[in-house]
Design a protein around this motif. Structure first.
Motif, short mmCIF file in Angstrom:
data_model
loop_
_atom_site.label_atom_id
_atom_site.label_comp_id
_atom_site.label_asym_id
_atom_site.label_seq_id
_atom_site.Cartn_x
_atom_site.Cartn_y
_atom_site.Cartn_z
N ILE A 102 42.58 38.43 39.60
CA ILE A 102 43.26 37.41 38.80
C ILE A 102 42.27 36.53 38.02
O ILE A 102 42.65 35.89 37.05
CB ILE A 102 44.22 36.55 39.65
CG1 ILE A 102 43.47 35.71 40.66
CG2 ILE A 102 45.24 37.43 40.33
CD1 ILE A 102 44.37 34.76 41.41
N GLU A 103 40.99 36.52 38.45
CA GLU A 103 39.96 35.80 37.69
C GLU A 103 39.34 36.69 36.61
O GLU A 103 38.49 36.23 35.85
CB GLU A 103 38.86 35.29 38.63
CG GLU A 103 39.31 34.26 39.65
CD GLU A 103 39.40 32.85 39.08
OE1 GLU A 103 39.02 32.66 37.91
OE2 GLU A 103 39.82 31.94 39.82
N ASN A 104 39.73 37.97 36.59
CA ASN A 104 39.23 38.95 35.63
C ASN A 104 37.73 39.21 35.82
O ASN A 104 36.98 39.37 34.87
CB ASN A 104 39.50 38.52 34.18
CG ASN A 104 39.46 39.71 33.23
OD1 ASN A 104 39.67 40.85 33.62
ND2 ASN A 104 39.18 39.45 31.96
N GLY A 105 37.31 39.28 37.10
CA GLY A 105 35.93 39.56 37.42
C GLY A 105 35.76 40.94 38.02
O GLY A 105 36.73 41.66 38.26
N LEU A 223 35.57 33.54 32.88
CA LEU A 223 34.97 34.83 32.53
C LEU A 223 35.52 35.37 31.21
O LEU A 223 34.85 36.14 30.52
CB LEU A 223 35.19 35.84 33.66
CG LEU A 223 34.61 35.47 35.03
CD1 LEU A 223 34.78 36.63 36.01
CD2 LEU A 223 33.15 35.05 34.93
N ASP A 224 36.73 34.94 30.84
CA ASP A 224 37.30 35.32 29.54
C ASP A 224 36.64 34.57 28.39
O ASP A 224 36.82 34.92 27.23
CB ASP A 224 38.81 35.05 29.51
CG ASP A 224 39.59 35.99 30.41
OD1 ASP A 224 39.02 36.98 30.89
OD2 ASP A 224 40.78 35.70 30.66
N HIS A 225 35.89 33.52 28.74
CA HIS A 225 35.24 32.69 27.72
C HIS A 225 33.73 32.86 27.73
O HIS A 225 33.00 31.98 27.26
CB HIS A 225 35.62 31.22 27.93
CG HIS A 225 37.07 30.94 27.72
ND1 HIS A 225 37.61 30.63 26.48
CD2 HIS A 225 38.12 30.95 28.59
CE1 HIS A 225 38.91 30.44 26.60
NE2 HIS A 225 39.25 30.64 27.86
N GLY A 226 33.27 33.97 28.27
CA GLY A 226 31.84 34.30 28.21
C GLY A 226 31.01 33.90 29.40
O GLY A 226 29.81 34.20 29.43
N CYS A 227 31.60 33.22 30.38
CA CYS A 227 30.83 32.83 31.56
C CYS A 227 30.47 34.07 32.38
O CYS A 227 31.17 35.08 32.35
CB CYS A 227 31.62 31.85 32.42
SG CYS A 227 31.90 30.25 31.63
N ASP A 228 29.40 33.97 33.15
CA ASP A 228 28.96 35.07 34.01
C ASP A 228 29.54 34.97 35.42
O ASP A 228 29.72 35.99 36.09
CB ASP A 228 27.43 35.07 34.10
CG ASP A 228 26.77 35.23 32.75
OD1 ASP A 228 26.87 36.33 32.18
OD2 ASP A 228 26.18 34.24 32.26
N LEU A 229 29.82 33.75 35.85
CA LEU A 229 30.30 33.51 37.21
C LEU A 229 31.32 32.38 37.20
O LEU A 229 31.25 31.48 36.37
CB LEU A 229 29.14 33.12 38.13
CG LEU A 229 28.00 34.13 38.28
CD1 LEU A 229 26.66 33.41 38.24
CD2 LEU A 229 28.14 34.92 39.57
N THR A 230 32.28 32.46 38.13
CA THR A 230 33.27 31.40 38.29
C THR A 230 33.27 30.93 39.74
O THR A 230 33.21 31.75 40.66
CB THR A 230 34.68 31.91 37.94
OG1 THR A 230 34.74 32.27 36.57
CG2 THR A 230 35.73 30.83 38.20
#
Length: 383
Positions: A102-105, A223-230
């Protein structure tokens, strides 16, 4: 670019290629269940790839309260996917896979608290002599651990205003290894332009992590906005019922996941299978709760903004919020969460001490209960 990022760190990932790093709970499930293509986020929050138990047909993932798992032979070590619960547990692994979905990771680690997830991230990607650019209004516990634990270990942190991405880029040094965003921030509700900051991070070959606890994946997925980790404090909206505590660190790529999984295994920073089981159930209503909480928060914020005894109200959904345009662009479906803050004219402690039900004076957020908190009074050690 990822290779460039990882090459800058002093720690090699080669030791993280052990076979136990990615054992899927689906090895315990009935064959390959066919799923309807393109399921909505609401569907994934409820089902999230969970399949009935192979032996019993139980629709819920069982609680595996077992320290160790029997191996058929030395040659068949890990053939069933699990050996020791510090490394992997079937119940916890299902939660980790569902959170990642659900976090798209790519995958995630689930740990004991949100602060444990934060510590795991810094431990994984920073060493003595490294530098981090971090928001100057981060959660108090995050600020404190950076100053009190990691600083004395030889790491340095620049606390800057992330409301303007230019401040982030100007703070970057040759030894910067991590950019640490939080959006919205706890408790000031300041937003970070994750697309802009991620672009800066990528251009400089630096990892970008975002604590998105206040937003949740239902409102914004970093992660949908370019981050590497959440980072998520699962204690909050994921649990949603004031039952358990937990945290998650979600990785965008296999390489990043291998690193955080190795750190988790070395530190023994894990979640109880029973807690994981409960969160697998409580998170099913996260979407419904957040929609209602966002609606209620907007009504309360609007009411307070016109109240004669209130001097200031901050909520990302209000037209008066200084970053309203960014909030509307970055937050999903006009949802802005269940948190707001306000200043009163007079003594705020008098208001807190005289609060009446259904409001409750206590710490936590994101749960179904209506909570009011005097931040300066309840969390002075974290300021």
């Amino acid at each position: 670019m990822l290779a460039q990022k990882l090459a800058r760190g002093a720690t090699s990932l080669r030791s993280a290629s052990a076979p136990w790093l990615r054992q899927s709970i689906r090895s315990l499930s009935l064959k390959d269940h066919s799923w309807v293509p393109d399921c909505s986020l609401d569907t994934h929050i409820v089902h999230g790839g969970v399949c009935p138990d192979e032996k019993t047909g139980a629709i819920l993932t069982p609680v595996y309260l077992s320290t160790t798992f029997v191996q058929e032979s030395v040659d068949q070590y890990l053939a069933k996917g699990f050996s020791y619960s510090r490394t992997n547990n079937p119940t916890v692994k299902m939660l980790e896979e569902k959170v990642a979905k659900i976090e798209n990771g790519y995958d995630s680690i689930c740990v004991s608290t949100g602060m444990a997830a934060t510590a795991s991230c810094i431990n994984a990607f920073m060493n003595s002599g490294d530098h981090c650019v971090i928001t100057n209004c981060s959660y108090g516990g995050t600020n404190r651990i950076c100053r009190e634990q990691f600083g004395p270990l030889g790491m340095s942190f620049s606390f800057v205003d992330f409301a303007d991405p230019k401040n982030v880029e100007e703070a970057i040094r040759p030894n910067t290894k991590l950019i640490f965003s939080e959006s919205p921030t706890n408790p000031t509700l300041t937003l970070a332009d994750l697309d802009a900051i991620s672009e800066i991070a990528q251009r400089h070959g630096i990892l970008h992590v975002c604590d998105s606890t206040f937003a949740t994946p239902y409102i914004c997925r970093p992660l949908d906005h370019g981050c590497d980790l959440t980072i998520q404090s699962l204690t909050k909206y994921y649990d949603g019922l004031n039952i358990g505590t937990g945290g998650a660190l979600v990785a965008k790529t296999p390489e990043l996941y291998e690193r955080i999984k190795l750190i988790q295994n070395m530190h023994g920073n894990i979640m109880s299978p029973l807690t994981a089981y409960m969160m697998l159930q409580t998170m099913k209503t996260m979407g419904l709760r957040i929609r209602q909480q966002s609606s209620s928060a907007m009504k309360i914020a609007t009411f307070l903004e016109s109240h004669p005894k209130v001097s200031k109200v901050v909520y990302p959904g209000l037209a008066s919020h200084p970053q309203k345009e960014l909030a509307d662009r970055q937050h999903r479906d006009g949802l802005h969460g269940g948190m707001l803050w306000f200043d009163v004219k007079g003594d705020p402690i008098k208001l807190m001490d005289g609060i009446k039900r259904p409001w409750t004076l206590c710490e936590n957020l994101g749960a179904a209960e209506s909570i009011i908190t005097a931040f300066l009074g309840f969390s002075p050690s974290e300021i």
